[in-house]
Scaffold this active site. Sequence first.
Site, short mmCIF file in Angstrom:
data_model
loop_
_atom_site.label_atom_id
_atom_site.label_comp_id
_atom_site.label_asym_id
_atom_site.label_seq_id
_atom_site.Cartn_x
_atom_site.Cartn_y
_atom_site.Cartn_z
CG ASP A 74 -1.97 1.07 1.23
OD1 ASP A 74 -2.93 1.04 0.46
OD2 ASP A 74 -1.78 2.01 2.05
CE1 TYR A 95 -4.42 7.38 -0.01
CE2 TYR A 95 -4.10 7.53 2.36
CZ TYR A 95 -4.35 6.77 1.23
OH TYR A 95 -4.53 5.42 1.34
CG HIS A 132 -5.49 -3.06 -0.24
ND1 HIS A 132 -4.81 -2.45 -1.27
CD2 HIS A 132 -5.05 -2.45 0.90
CE1 HIS A 132 -4.01 -1.52 -0.79
NE2 HIS A 132 -4.13 -1.51 0.52
#
Length: 310
Positions: free
Chosen positions: A118, A225, A290
């Site tokens: 990730d 982010y 994921h």
Amino acid sequence: MTTEGSERETAPGDADRPWSHEQAVVGDVRLHYVAAGDEDDPLVVLLHGFPEFWYSWREQIPALADAGYRVVAPDMRGYNLSEKPRGLDDYRTVELVGDVVGLINHFDRDAAHLVGHDWGGVVAWETAIRRPEAVERLAVLNAPHPERYRQELRRNPEQWGRSLYVLYFQLPWLPETTLGASDCAGVAEMFRETAGPDTFSETDLRRYRMAACRPGALTSALDYYRAFFRENLRREVRRLLGRETSQYVVRAPTLLVWGERDPALGVELTEGLERWVPDLRVERLPDATHWVQNDRPERVNDLLVEFLGE
């Protein structure tokens, strides 16, 4: 290096596990990390994702140590017990890559094997691109090559739809409020919604909630982010103006492991990578989500041990 005793709050029972809790000052931040294996063995650095901490590698740490590696799994800056800088610029890619290289140097090494999942995978990709001399072998789990991801966003509306949460994370304070409410119950719910029914135990989820609820941790995690989104806007402007010069090439031998049931990242992102990653092996796991190293720990461990030993 010193033992970080307060980690016992988030990982009871660690006394029976083959690792130690330590810390290192890397550049201008203090990073907490878990270490296992002989100090003279080849170094493997494990980089976790959002909204995790070192604990996401709990199944890989002993397996890699048993295979003959010195294993280091940090809480990345801003997470859990690591220091949490407060400025958005503190989460730029150059800072995150600097942490990885600094951690490698902390162990008196010039290079190491990198394994990332990730967000840790994004940082691993960027480290291999920007500091190729520091990466011996690269393994990435469910994290797209940065330029391949941008390419897919430009031409695939479905991937845009999958990535809308990134736009939500750009908002001030609201994502922190929704994820952090009721002792970070939103973090546990995010895991439940995106993982298999047996991937995480209630004990696992409690630990993730405790780590995410540490003061400043959620904002720091979301700032990854926010800073990356801003950087990518600048890259797109440079591309449109014909001023983007980076080729985003990875020279290290690379393993890409992909759980195909990832709700946010399509399997198309594993394709068409040859122009950027000439020495690439792709392993797609159809029954994994994921959280691939938690869904299929034994398979992932086997892949990592085989690849790193080549």
